[in-house]
Design a protein around this motif. Structure first.
Motif, short mmCIF file in Angstrom:
data_model
loop_
_atom_site.label_atom_id
_atom_site.label_comp_id
_atom_site.label_asym_id
_atom_site.label_seq_id
_atom_site.Cartn_x
_atom_site.Cartn_y
_atom_site.Cartn_z
N PRO A 125 42.73 58.18 43.22
CA PRO A 125 42.39 58.81 44.61
C PRO A 125 40.90 59.44 44.36
O PRO A 125 40.75 59.92 43.61
N GLY A 126 40.51 59.28 45.53
CA GLY A 126 38.86 59.74 45.70
C GLY A 126 37.97 58.77 45.20
O GLY A 126 36.78 58.74 45.65
N VAL A 127 38.15 57.49 44.59
CA VAL A 127 37.42 56.50 44.12
C VAL A 127 36.93 55.67 45.43
O VAL A 127 37.63 55.32 46.42
N THR A 128 35.59 55.81 45.69
CA THR A 128 34.96 54.95 46.91
C THR A 128 34.49 53.92 46.64
O THR A 128 34.48 52.71 47.56
N LYS A 129 34.26 53.20 45.32
CA LYS A 129 33.81 52.15 45.03
C LYS A 129 33.34 51.72 43.51
O LYS A 129 33.52 52.68 42.66
N VAL A 130 34.05 50.57 43.10
CA VAL A 130 34.05 50.26 41.82
C VAL A 130 33.00 49.11 41.73
O VAL A 130 33.13 48.01 42.06
N SER A 131 31.77 49.48 40.68
CA SER A 131 30.89 48.30 40.43
C SER A 131 30.82 47.96 39.17
O SER A 131 30.17 48.67 38.13
N PRO A 132 30.57 46.61 38.72
CA PRO A 132 30.50 46.09 37.62
C PRO A 132 29.13 45.89 37.30
O PRO A 132 28.20 45.71 38.23
N CYS A 133 28.77 46.28 35.90
CA CYS A 133 27.37 45.72 35.55
C CYS A 133 27.57 44.90 34.27
O CYS A 133 28.58 44.27 34.17
N LEU A 134 26.33 44.67 33.49
CA LEU A 134 26.52 43.67 32.24
C LEU A 134 27.57 44.06 31.24
O LEU A 134 28.25 43.28 30.75
N THR A 135 27.34 45.43 30.98
CA THR A 135 28.42 46.31 29.72
C THR A 135 29.05 47.29 30.21
O THR A 135 29.57 48.02 29.51
N SER A 136 28.95 47.68 31.56
CA SER A 136 29.64 48.97 32.12
C SER A 136 30.20 48.70 33.51
O SER A 136 30.15 47.46 33.97
N LEU A 184 25.17 42.76 25.03
CA LEU A 184 25.91 41.88 25.94
C LEU A 184 26.56 40.83 24.55
O LEU A 184 25.93 39.99 24.20
N GLU A 185 27.95 40.91 24.80
CA GLU A 185 28.66 39.99 23.84
C GLU A 185 29.74 39.58 24.62
O GLU A 185 30.25 40.01 25.77
N PRO A 186 30.53 38.31 24.22
CA PRO A 186 31.65 37.76 25.16
C PRO A 186 32.70 38.37 25.23
O PRO A 186 33.20 38.69 26.43
N TRP A 187 33.00 39.54 24.40
CA TRP A 187 34.20 40.58 24.55
C TRP A 187 33.92 41.35 25.62
O TRP A 187 34.70 41.99 26.46
N VAL A 188 32.70 41.69 25.60
CA VAL A 188 32.13 43.01 26.49
C VAL A 188 32.00 42.38 27.78
O VAL A 188 32.75 43.01 28.85
N THR A 189 31.52 41.22 28.14
CA THR A 189 31.83 40.59 29.64
C THR A 189 33.23 40.43 30.07
O THR A 189 33.54 40.80 31.09
N ALA A 190 34.03 40.07 29.00
CA ALA A 190 35.45 39.73 29.37
C ALA A 190 36.05 41.12 29.64
O ALA A 190 36.88 41.37 30.69
N ALA A 191 35.97 42.47 29.17
CA ALA A 191 36.30 43.55 29.08
C ALA A 191 35.86 44.21 30.47
O ALA A 191 36.67 44.77 31.38
N VAL A 192 34.64 44.10 30.89
CA VAL A 192 34.05 44.50 32.01
C VAL A 192 34.67 43.96 33.33
O VAL A 192 35.15 44.58 34.28
N GLN A 193 35.05 42.56 33.22
CA GLN A 193 35.56 41.84 34.21
C GLN A 193 37.02 42.22 34.38
O GLN A 193 37.55 42.35 35.62
N LYS A 194 37.63 42.34 33.34
CA LYS A 194 39.04 42.81 33.39
C LYS A 194 39.15 44.29 33.90
O LYS A 194 39.94 44.57 34.67
N LEU A 195 38.51 45.02 33.32
CA LEU A 195 38.47 46.53 33.83
C LEU A 195 38.16 46.66 35.28
O LEU A 195 38.80 47.29 36.32
N HIS A 196 37.21 45.90 35.63
CA HIS A 196 36.87 46.07 37.42
C HIS A 196 37.75 45.52 38.02
O HIS A 196 38.27 45.83 39.21
#
Length: 265
Positions: A65-76, A40-52
């Motif tokens: 299409p076809g995505v049923t759910k998008v779930s953030p975790c700490l680094t992914s 876990l690093e600051p840029w990682v949490t920022a990237a996860v939040q932005k991608l989510h």
């Protein structure tokens, strides 16, 4: 990976080192995991939040299409999809297009749509490990409280127990390891610290994290119309109150615990 079926073989997408390119990994029969790092690093949490946030918008617009759910975790970020309506390779290609559009090392998350202000009592019976955290971080206990209270925490992920949030990130001095021995139990509402994060315990639980505070706010309310009030990406401010004030809030039995929610957009 030779000899393994594609639904469990790990498939990786990379850009040149140093660009913050994530890995795209298979997860089960109906998931793609976009992983930015192992630590876990600051840029990682920022990237996860932005991608989510981007993925949720893309799913709403039909770009995934076809995505049923998008779930953030700490680094992914996990993309779950319906194999009956979307092929795995098609799904991966759509995720790759989304991922390759950014240099994630420079990611800046969108401002939180919701802000929670949650009363919290630090130290004493409500935070028995505060002094140890102060010693390990090289700060006075009062400075630890101030640092935590002034940090605009985000809900990085919800897990381990229903509704239980991981909050972060704290400043670098709080990159503290877990305790060497397990604490047999912290109470519901305990706020504990490790590796620059805080976790707000939804239920009484054993833990290797150091309890610095407690709140009457309940992140899991099974009898409510909204059993999990927090959402990944929410901002949370911990507002210090006295131990006696917290005892009153705990005795009241209100699951909100005196918290206030501000909806910004």
């Amino acid at each position: 990976m030779r000899g393994k079926p594609p639904e469990i073989a790990e498939e990786i997408s990379r850009r040149p080192a140093g660009t913050g390119a994530p890995e795209i990994l298979t997860l089960g029969r109906d998931g793609w995991l976009v992983r930015f790092a192992l630590t876990l690093e600051p840029w990682v949490t920022a990237a996860v939040q932005k991608l989510h946030a981007q993925a949720q918008e893309a799913a709403r617009s039909g770009a995934l299409p076809g995505v049923t759910k998008v779930s953030p975790c700490l680094t992914s970020v996990l993309f779950s999809f319906d194999p009956a309506s979307s092929e795995r390779a098609t799904m991966r290609a759509a995720i790759a297009r989304l991922v390759e559009a950014e240099d994630w090392h420079t990611a800046t998350p969108e401002p939180a749509a919701r802000l929670w202000q949650v009363p919290v009592a630090f130290g004493g019976e409500h935070g028995p490990d505060l002094d140890e955290v102060a010693t390990l971080s090289g700060r006075a206990a009062a400075q630890v409280i101030e640092d935590i209270a002034q940090t605009p925490l985000r809900v990085l992920a919800i897990g381990f127990a229903p509704g239980q949030p991981y909050l972060g990130l704290l400043p670098a001095p709080y990159d503290l390891p877990r305790m060497s021995a397990l604490n047999p139990q912290v109470p519901q509402g305990a706020i504990a610290l490790a590796v620059r994060q805080l976790v707000l315990f939804a239920n009484a639980s054993p833990t290797g994290w150091r309890q610095v505070a407690r709140t009457a706010f309940r992140p899991f309310r099974p009898d409510s119309d909204t059993p999990i009030p927090l959402r990944a990406g929410d901002e949370m401010r911990l507002v210090p109150v006295s131990g006696s004030e917290m005892s009153v809030l705990l005795s009241a039995g209100d699951p909100a615990g005196g918290a206030r929610l501000e909806v910004r957009r």
